[in-house]
Design an enzyme around this catalytic site. Structure first.
Site, mmCIF file in Angstrom:
data_model
loop_
_atom_site.group_PDB
_atom_site.id
_atom_site.type_symbol
_atom_site.label_atom_id
_atom_site.label_comp_id
_atom_site.label_asym_id
_atom_site.label_seq_id
_atom_site.Cartn_x
_atom_site.Cartn_y
_atom_site.Cartn_z
ATOM 1 N N CYS A 259 2.223 -6.644 14.149
ATOM 2 C CA CYS A 259 1.561 -7.591 15.067
ATOM 3 C C CYS A 259 0.280 -6.968 15.587
ATOM 4 O O CYS A 259 0.289 -6.277 16.608
ATOM 5 C CB CYS A 259 2.501 -7.955 16.215
ATOM 6 S SG CYS A 259 3.962 -8.826 15.657
ATOM 7 N N PRO A 262 -6.036 -10.300 14.923
ATOM 8 C CA PRO A 262 -6.363 -10.923 13.645
ATOM 9 C C PRO A 262 -7.579 -10.358 12.961
ATOM 10 O O PRO A 262 -7.658 -10.373 11.751
ATOM 11 C CB PRO A 262 -6.569 -12.393 14.012
ATOM 12 C CG PRO A 262 -6.890 -12.382 15.466
ATOM 13 C CD PRO A 262 -6.110 -11.240 16.041
ATOM 14 N N ASP A 320 -5.110 -4.186 -7.835
ATOM 15 C CA ASP A 320 -5.937 -5.391 -7.873
ATOM 16 C C ASP A 320 -5.396 -6.367 -6.837
ATOM 17 O O ASP A 320 -4.246 -6.813 -6.929
ATOM 18 C CB ASP A 320 -5.888 -5.999 -9.273
ATOM 19 C CG ASP A 320 -6.839 -7.177 -9.428
ATOM 20 O OD1 ASP A 320 -7.375 -7.646 -8.408
ATOM 21 O OD2 ASP A 320 -7.038 -7.622 -10.568
ATOM 22 N N ASP A 339 -12.258 -8.435 2.282
ATOM 23 C CA ASP A 339 -13.673 -8.077 2.160
ATOM 24 C C ASP A 339 -14.015 -8.273 0.691
ATOM 25 O O ASP A 339 -13.878 -7.367 -0.126
ATOM 26 C CB ASP A 339 -13.873 -6.628 2.598
ATOM 27 C CG ASP A 339 -15.334 -6.259 2.700
ATOM 28 O OD1 ASP A 339 -16.173 -7.111 2.390
ATOM 29 O OD2 ASP A 339 -15.634 -5.117 3.067
ATOM 30 N N CYS A 392 -20.830 -9.856 2.257
ATOM 31 C CA CYS A 392 -22.187 -9.474 2.686
ATOM 32 C C CYS A 392 -23.191 -10.255 1.837
ATOM 33 O O CYS A 392 -23.982 -9.682 1.094
ATOM 34 C CB CYS A 392 -22.403 -7.971 2.584
ATOM 35 S SG CYS A 392 -21.909 -7.239 1.018
#
Length: 661
Positions: A259, A262, A320, A339, A392
């Site tokens: 927990c 986020p 992966d 990301d 990005c």
């Protein structure tokens, strides 16, 4: 730098490690910078190319190499005026490096005559350019004589003006029409060096005392007035202040299982980003030591080193992220940070080679990979958990459009407050975030998605034998229904559908993916045109009756091939074109380019401003089809009932009501 130092062909670099003063002749710097530029032109990243430069020369070579890549569009345009035929690659790279450094009279890093002298010296010293020294000398001296006229002649070329590929400029015009010039201008500057202090190991005040002059940003950020080599930063190797300069390659995903907030993440999960890009929503969350982290990367060594340096612990897996069956233990995660791999179009200030290495086709390829990762990781999130998606990139296909498509496919996903697209803009003109310098940040996209907290109870598991029979039956049924179409290629699909409210009305952007069946390809090759129709309809919600159609638009496209000229032509009209083709169109050199133009619809106005009520929700229905009614009669008869002549795609976009102001 004084004129005396420039005249001597040397320039001094103050390296903070050991306060060492290095003096390198300018011709060596130019030759090393030209070797980096030549490597980038061959398709290699500048990072390994700079790493091959001798260590004592590397800091001196990087600055002119980066400057040359930031001004390469102008330099290449000038070289084309000076020499119609380019010299060999090594000589051309040296000439363009010198032109990039010399074309701006104000603020030039070296005096023009010193630069010419040292560029010729660099050509003379290298065997691969020695025979071109006279050519380089003549071009540069002519440029000095005719500088004003030559620069003015290149001003009308957008690639020379903005120093970005032509397709990149067009893409920004489409994605950010009002901010396009500001983004391009900011991308041609050098980004400030920003550090984020690791308060688990030190304090911001202590780091400020140990560093050269800095400016504090937010609670943990420091901006250096003058950049330093990273290993010369006090405490960098011990993890006290990671450098917030993101790398162009990103790991596949970072997942945390307990927990935790986020938007928090393991420090080893990604190459550290500057404070400018950090979502503000995580600022008030403490960092308890009971958190457990899982980091999924292609190569885990960098993440492990960062964890060891910063004192954080994480389970690091080299795997992966799009194949969770190989590493997931079946326990849902409380939060996931994706990301995602992207074009890195938002960090060209720090990596100026990216703009020249990328190709427009990379956007679609990477968007497909991002979609795969989202699809694979979303089921791993527990109900009520959150997924942070970030890239990005400044291109909407990798950000806003990607998430819009994901939300359309997943009814249980809910968008939470997040920065969205952040674009680099000079000064204080850009978007502001509380923990950042005003408007001075790289280009990023952030989205926070929350999974519905409630779901249907788990269904009873079907017996293995029954599931096998059912799978066999469904597979046979699928081949009966879709077999002929699948034999001809992929099923047509609307892979992107974006609808925006603007001052000009409702605009639609869509991408349709399909393969032309062999029979259609053969007909086109024989000079028979094909007609495509795109239709958009806007329906307003009515709870008491059928939804009302309030607006719509139709686009007709005629694709043809001219066997004599071997060129393709695409004509577009709001009304049926007919076989006469008396409509202005665009020519293409290849089938792929022409077909891509058919498949891509950009900022198409489908409704006037007054036709769509901003306070009501609407459904936008988009259809794309091959129009058989305009084919020659024999083809219409032969195409009846033939699946290979069927190209149809449909998608619906939910347009929510605007929030009350």
């Amino acid at each position: 730098m004084t004129n005396d130092k420039m005249a001597s062909g040397s320039f001094v670099i103050e390296a903070q490690r050991g306060h060492l003063s290095l003096q390198e002749p300018l011709w060596r710097q130019l030759r090393a910078a030209a070797s980096v530029l030549a490597a980038v032109r061959r398709g290699e990243s500048a990072t390994p190319a700079i790493a091959r430069v001798p260590a004592e020369l590397r800091p001196a070579a990087q600055a002119p190499a980066f400057h040359a890549m930031r001004q390469l569009g102008r330099a290449e345009a000038l070289r084309k005026l000076l020499a119609k035929r380019p010299p060999p690659p090594e000589a051309d790279a040296l000439l363009c490096t010198a032109l990039a450094l010399a074309w701006q009279e104000e603020g030039a890093p070296y005096s023009p005559f010193t630069l010419v002298d040292q560029a010729v010296e660099a050509a003379k010293r290298a065997p691969e350019t020695r025979q071109q020294q006279g050519f380089i000398n003549a071009c540069l001296r002519r440029f000095l004589r005719e500088r004003e006229a030559l620069v003015a002649a290149t001003d009308q070329d957008p690639v020379a003006r903005w120093n970005h590929p032509r397709w990149w400029i067009a893409r920004l015009r489409q994605d950010h029409p009002s901010a396009r010039e500001a983004i391009l201008s900011a991308s041609n500057g050098a980004a400030p060096m920003t550090l984020r202090v690791n308060t688990r190991r030190t304090t911001v005040e202590e780091m400020q005392a140990r560093l050269p002059p800095t400016q504090r940003v937010g609670r943990h950020g420091l901006v250096l007035q003058d950049a330093l080599p990273v290993h010369a930063i006090p405490g960098f190797d011990e993890g006290r202040c990671p450098c917030r300069t993101p790398a162009p390659s990103s790991p596949r995903s970072c997942c945390c299982r307990t927990c935790l907030p986020p938007t928090a993440r393991c420090a080893s999960s990604t190459p550290a980003r500057r404070p400018a890009a950090r979502p503000r929503t995580s600022r008030n969350w403490p960092m308890p030591t009971c958190w457990r982290w899982t980091s999924i990367q292609r190569a885990a060594s960098a993440s492990t080193r960062t964890c060891n340096a910063t004192g954080l612990q994480a389970k690091v897996l080299a795997a992966d992220g799009a194949e969770p069956s190989a590493w997931w233990d079946g326990k849902p995660f409380d939060a996931i940070l994706l990301d995602a791999p992207c074009t890195a179009s938002g960090i060209v200030r720090r990596h100026p080679d990216v703009r020249w290495l990328r190709r427009e086709a990379d956007i679609a390829r990477l968007a497909q990979l991002q979609q795969r990762l989202l699809q694979a990781l979303w089921p791993l999130l527990k109900p009520g958990g959150r997924l942070v998606y970030c890239t990005c990139s400044v291109f909407r296909a990798e950000g806003e459009a990607q998430i819009a498509a994901f939300l359309a496919r997943h009814n249980g996903a809910r968008m939470q407050a997040a920065p969205g697209h952040l674009v680099p803009q000079p000064g204080a003109g850009g978007q502001g975030l509380p923990d950042n310098q005003p408007g001075d940040h790289d280009g990023f996209y952030y989205a926070v998605l929350q999974k519905g907290a409630t779901g249907a109870p788990p269904a009873r598991r079907m017996p293995e034998r029954a599931r096998s029979w059912l799978a066999a039956f469904l597979l046979a049924l699928a081949w009966l229904v879709a077999g002929p179409a699948l034999a001809q290629g992929s099923v047509p699909d609307v892979t992107q559908l974006q609808v925006e409210r603007t001052d000009e009305g409702l605009v639609l952007t869509a991408t349709v993916r399909f393969d032309l069946p062999t029979v259609i390809d053969d007909a086109l090759a024989k000079g028979i045109p094909m007609f495509f129709v795109a239709e958009a309809s806007v329906f307003r919600d009515r709870w008491y009756w059928y939804d009302k159609r309030v607006a719509g638009a139709t686009r007709h496209m005629r694709l043809s091939y001219q066997p004599l000229t071997r060129r393709w032509r695409l004509q577009v009209s709001s009304s049926p074109i007919g076989n006469s083709g008396l409509v202005l169109g665009q020519n293409f050199e290849s089938r792929e380019e022409a077909l891509a133009a058919v498949q891509r619809i950009s900022r198409w106005r489908i409704a006037e401003p007054g036709e769509v009520d901003p306070e009501s929700a609407h459904n936008v229905q988009f259809r794309f089809r091959l129009d058989l009614s305009q084919l020659p009669r024999p083809f219409q008869i032969g195409a009846v009932g033939q699946s290979e002549w069927s190209i149809r795609a449909l998608r619906v976009h939910r347009l929510l009501a605007e929030p009350a102001r």
